[in-house]
Scaffold this active site. Sequence first.
Site, PDB file in Angstrom:
ATOM      1  N   TYR A   1      25.755  55.482 -15.023  1.00 50.57           N
ATOM      2  CA  TYR A   1      24.752  56.397 -15.566  1.00 50.57           C
ATOM      3  C   TYR A   1      25.066  56.633 -17.035  1.00 50.57           C
ATOM      4  O   TYR A   1      26.218  56.817 -17.422  1.00 50.57           O
ATOM      5  CB  TYR A   1      24.725  57.740 -14.832  1.00 50.57           C
ATOM      6  CG  TYR A   1      23.716  58.685 -15.448  1.00 50.57           C
ATOM      7  CD1 TYR A   1      22.351  58.494 -15.227  1.00 50.57           C
ATOM      8  CD2 TYR A   1      24.119  59.711 -16.305  1.00 50.57           C
ATOM      9  CE1 TYR A   1      21.418  59.322 -15.824  1.00 50.57           C
ATOM     10  CE2 TYR A   1      23.190  60.546 -16.904  1.00 50.57           C
ATOM     11  CZ  TYR A   1      21.832  60.346 -16.661  1.00 50.57           C
ATOM     12  OH  TYR A   1      20.903  61.157 -17.260  1.00 50.57           O
TER      13      TYR A   1
ATOM     14  N   ARG B   1      37.825  26.396 -18.708  1.00 48.84           N
ATOM     15  CA  ARG B   1      36.679  25.495 -18.849  1.00 48.84           C
ATOM     16  C   ARG B   1      37.041  24.316 -19.745  1.00 48.84           C
ATOM     17  O   ARG B   1      38.018  24.357 -20.485  1.00 48.84           O
ATOM     18  CB  ARG B   1      35.461  26.263 -19.383  1.00 48.84           C
ATOM     19  CG  ARG B   1      34.782  27.090 -18.307  1.00 48.84           C
ATOM     20  CD  ARG B   1      33.669  27.961 -18.837  1.00 48.84           C
ATOM     21  NE  ARG B   1      34.175  29.169 -19.493  1.00 48.84           N
ATOM     22  CZ  ARG B   1      33.417  30.222 -19.786  1.00 48.84           C
ATOM     23  NH1 ARG B   1      32.120  30.199 -19.485  1.00 48.84           N
ATOM     24  NH2 ARG B   1      33.930  31.282 -20.375  1.00 48.84           N
TER      25      ARG B   1
ATOM     26  N   TYR C   1      30.795  32.122  -6.974  1.00 46.46           N
ATOM     27  CA  TYR C   1      30.066  32.254  -8.239  1.00 46.46           C
ATOM     28  C   TYR C   1      28.617  31.811  -8.078  1.00 46.46           C
ATOM     29  O   TYR C   1      27.683  32.546  -8.408  1.00 46.46           O
ATOM     30  CB  TYR C   1      30.764  31.425  -9.312  1.00 46.46           C
ATOM     31  CG  TYR C   1      30.190  31.556 -10.697  1.00 46.46           C
ATOM     32  CD1 TYR C   1      30.269  32.752 -11.396  1.00 46.46           C
ATOM     33  CD2 TYR C   1      29.590  30.470 -11.327  1.00 46.46           C
ATOM     34  CE1 TYR C   1      29.759  32.871 -12.686  1.00 46.46           C
ATOM     35  CE2 TYR C   1      29.088  30.573 -12.618  1.00 46.46           C
ATOM     36  CZ  TYR C   1      29.168  31.772 -13.290  1.00 46.46           C
ATOM     37  OH  TYR C   1      28.664  31.888 -14.563  1.00 46.46           O
TER      38      TYR C   1
ATOM     39  N   ALA D   1      22.077  37.500 -16.868  1.00 47.38           N
ATOM     40  CA  ALA D   1      22.755  36.260 -17.233  1.00 47.38           C
ATOM     41  C   ALA D   1      23.055  35.456 -15.977  1.00 47.38           C
ATOM     42  O   ALA D   1      24.041  35.704 -15.290  1.00 47.38           O
ATOM     43  CB  ALA D   1      24.044  36.559 -17.984  1.00 47.38           C
TER      44      ALA D   1
ATOM     45  N   ASP E   1      34.048  49.435 -15.101  1.00 43.32           N
ATOM     46  CA  ASP E   1      33.785  48.384 -14.121  1.00 43.32           C
ATOM     47  C   ASP E   1      32.391  48.595 -13.555  1.00 43.32           C
ATOM     48  O   ASP E   1      32.117  49.625 -12.922  1.00 43.32           O
ATOM     49  CB  ASP E   1      34.836  48.458 -13.002  1.00 43.32           C
ATOM     50  CG  ASP E   1      34.764  47.285 -12.044  1.00 43.32           C
ATOM     51  OD1 ASP E   1      33.674  46.703 -11.885  1.00 43.32           O
ATOM     52  OD2 ASP E   1      35.796  46.949 -11.431  1.00 43.32           O
TER      53      ASP E   1
ATOM     54  N   ASN F   1      35.437  45.829 -18.352  1.00 43.47           N
ATOM     55  CA  ASN F   1      36.688  46.301 -17.743  1.00 43.47           C
ATOM     56  C   ASN F   1      37.896  45.460 -18.162  1.00 43.47           C
ATOM     57  O   ASN F   1      39.009  45.695 -17.689  1.00 43.47           O
ATOM     58  CB  ASN F   1      36.570  46.332 -16.214  1.00 43.47           C
ATOM     59  CG  ASN F   1      36.482  44.945 -15.601  1.00 43.47           C
ATOM     60  OD1 ASN F   1      36.268  43.945 -16.309  1.00 43.47           O
ATOM     61  ND2 ASN F   1      36.627  44.861 -14.291  1.00 43.47           N
TER      62      ASN F   1
END
Length: 314
Positions: free
Chosen positions: A62, A186, A145, A114, A56, A32
């Site tokens: 599907y 990060r 998170y 993940a 999203d 998205n």
Amino acid sequence: MRVLITGAAGFIGSHLCDRFLREGHEVIGLDNFLTGSPDNVSHLFGNPNFRFFKYDVTNFIYLEGELDLILHFACPASPVDYMNHPIHTMKVDSMGTLHTLGLAKLKGARYVFASTSEVYGNPEVHPQPETYWGRVNPIGPRSVYDEAKRFSEALTMAYHREHGIDTRIARIFNTYGPRMRVNDGRVVPNFIYQAITGKPLTVYGDGSQTRSFCYIDDLVEGIYRLAIEEGLSGEVFNLGNPTEHTILDLAKLIIDIAGSPSEIVFTDRPVDDPDRRKPDITKAKKVIGWEPETSIEEGLKRTVNWFREKLVAG
């Protein structure tokens, strides 16, 4: 195989698209663009084996036709992103995981989730093996998170146990490389951007906290092996580089590689910032024959060069 990759325009997801296409598979990508970028997959447009949909995954999913493998890699992954989008982060790793697992059940597809080293929190066990349950603050700012990923792991295993889905969980430790966003938040892109632009490198605390940094090519190799290997249903694997570095040493190394005049400044550490982080990858070595091959010096050189080109291009 016909493969679905969510988060396909993200840092890791886009490299996974490259790898599966290179191996001759058909890839369907979903993203998205909340934290991903069209630039990361634009080179794949026109490839007859690649289809992309802006979508999203918190909405019902599907797809027509057969599906052999689903890799659920959609989720804001940096502290800046999940602090800015806390509720969406939790929705991606609850509703998004539910929807992709439901699709895996419908299609009889293998499923790779993940996850993250963040499920270990600020660990009391070092290095962290897959058998460690973690030490997470469930109501702290990072919990949106950490706990979302822990919930997704539990949901993935529930679908494995109740519906017999072939699921695999990858707990990914700090990864870096080309296609990270300049404003990712990060530590590696932060330091590289600051070093290239001559700004002071901002180190949290005194920089004695440690992380283990894995180059993207090595991580993708591990994920690919985890995804295609037979007989791993219900298994969890740490994927990361077990070589540990202090944040201060990382800052000095990036300054050196970038040839930067930048100085180092120190600031307060974020709440619940882990003291140490290092994967035990014994299982990955033994079961899928994987371990990282790229030294941090070589990986950072490639990443610095990519960031330089990106910044020059605007």
